[in-house]
Motif scaffolding. Structure first.
Motif, PDB file in Angstrom:
ATOM      1  N   ASP A 244       0.814  -1.213   0.000  1.00  0.00           N
ATOM      2  CA  ASP A 244       0.000   0.000   0.000  1.00  0.00           C
ATOM      3  C   ASP A 244       0.850   1.266   0.000  1.00  0.00           C
ATOM      4  N   ARG A 245       2.038   1.205   0.579  1.00  0.00           N
ATOM      5  CA  ARG A 245       2.883   2.404   0.659  1.00  0.00           C
ATOM      6  C   ARG A 245       3.507   2.770  -0.691  1.00  0.00           C
ATOM      7  N   ILE A 246       3.419   1.856  -1.674  1.00  0.00           N
ATOM      8  CA  ILE A 246       3.911   2.137  -3.022  1.00  0.00           C
ATOM      9  C   ILE A 246       2.768   2.734  -3.840  1.00  0.00           C
ATOM     10  N   THR A 247       2.987   3.922  -4.409  1.00  0.00           N
ATOM     11  CA  THR A 247       1.962   4.541  -5.250  1.00  0.00           C
ATOM     12  C   THR A 247       1.747   3.697  -6.499  1.00  0.00           C
ATOM     13  N   PHE A 248       0.510   3.299  -6.724  1.00  0.00           N
ATOM     14  CA  PHE A 248       0.215   2.429  -7.861  1.00  0.00           C
ATOM     15  C   PHE A 248       0.151   3.270  -9.135  1.00  0.00           C
ATOM     16  N   PRO A 249       0.929   2.919 -10.163  1.00  0.00           N
ATOM     17  CA  PRO A 249       0.983   3.750 -11.373  1.00  0.00           C
ATOM     18  C   PRO A 249      -0.212   3.524 -12.294  1.00  0.00           C
ATOM     19  N   GLU A 250      -0.424   4.472 -13.185  1.00  0.00           N
ATOM     20  CA  GLU A 250      -1.361   4.259 -14.287  1.00  0.00           C
ATOM     21  C   GLU A 250      -0.682   3.333 -15.293  1.00  0.00           C
TER      22      GLU A 250
END
Length: 277
Positions: A244-250
């Motif tokens: 969750d702490r990793i920003t999920f990319p487009e």
């Protein structure tokens, strides 16, 4: 400062096919596709013949060439898929194009540049992945090819898929998928196969996304279109594993997976010409 926008010849050299594209004022006006000769000298001869017989070389402002390998100072340092090593390719073109600038760069890096420019993505980090004969990866930082990542070979990273440990490109490249499923990836539509392909793609992304933290991920190459069919399953596989702490990319497919490297070749040549003017 003079701004260069005009006639640029682009060449996308792949492990299977080579695509020529002529740009006039930023518009792709013609293409020629050939099978890539495996022998390096045969490749040079065929490319030179096509250039001399199909283009007015005196009208070109530049020639921009994509190679599927590591490029250092205009030389092919390593090109595993074609087994070309330590080749001074820029010197060859300079031998008959003495007054025309020739730019040579890694194909995935140029694909990344083409993907971000056509998407008008100018600020942030972007990862480009091409699923073709092998798997190539390129990285863009703030609208430019990131020099640190020019030697990035994501397809060669060793990962685990089910009970198999191998390079990612041996698990999920376009040629691997075609060999396993009996047809090119873009024509596969049955749900079971797409779920398996999605997992093959996702196991590599599970490593690259936390490592590089891109804002966007683009898929290109001849098999890039398969991502559209398997997208929901790929996203599910990723979201179950990305912290969750990793920003999920487009994550998306490029507008035209087959032509995005040519666009990158054009953009790269334009940047170089304007910078050196």
């Amino acid at each position: 400062m003079l701004s260069y926008l005009y006639m640029i010849l682009t060449i996308d050299t792949g492990g299977t096919k080579t695509l020529f594209g002529l740009y006039d004022k930023g518009t792709l006006i013609s293409t020629i596709k050939i099978k890539t000769p495996k022998d390096y000298n045969d490749y040079l001869k065929v490319v030179k013949d096509i250039m001399l017989n199909n283009y007015d070389l005196f009208s070109l402002e530049a020639i921009s060439i994509a190679i599927p390998g590591i490029i250092k100072n205009g030389k092919i340092s390593y090109c595993g898929r074609l087994k070309w090593h330590d080749k001074d390719i820029k010197a060859f073109f300079a031998s008959f194009l003495s007054n025309t600038p020739v730019f040579i760069e890694n194909d995935a890096s140029l694909g990344a540049l083409g993907a971000t420019r056509e998407d008008d993505f100018k600020k942030g980090k972007a990862l480009y992945i091409t699923l073709s004969t092998g798997i190539g990866t390129g990285f863009i930082l703030n609208n430019k090819i990131d020099p640190i990542s020019k030697s990035l070979e994501g397809g060669m990273m060793v990962i685990q898929y089910k009970d198999k440990v191998d390079q990612w490109q041996a698990i999920a490249s376009g040629s691997t998928i075609s060999n396993i499923y009996g047809e090119i990836a873009s024509k596969i539509s049955d749900e079971t196969s797409l779920k398996e392909i999605a997992l093959r793609i996702a196991v590599g992304l599970r490593v690259l996304i936390p490592l590089l933290s891109p804002d966007k991920v683009y898929f290109g190459g001849g098999a890039g279109i398969v991502f559209n069919h398997a997208k929901e399953q790929v996203l599910k596989e990723l979201k179950d594993y990305i912290p969750d702490r990793i920003t999920f990319p487009e994550i998306k497919t490029t507008k035209d997976p087959e032509l995005v490297v040519l666009r990158g070749c054009y953009e790269y040549a334009k940047d170089r010409l304007n910078r050196e003017a």
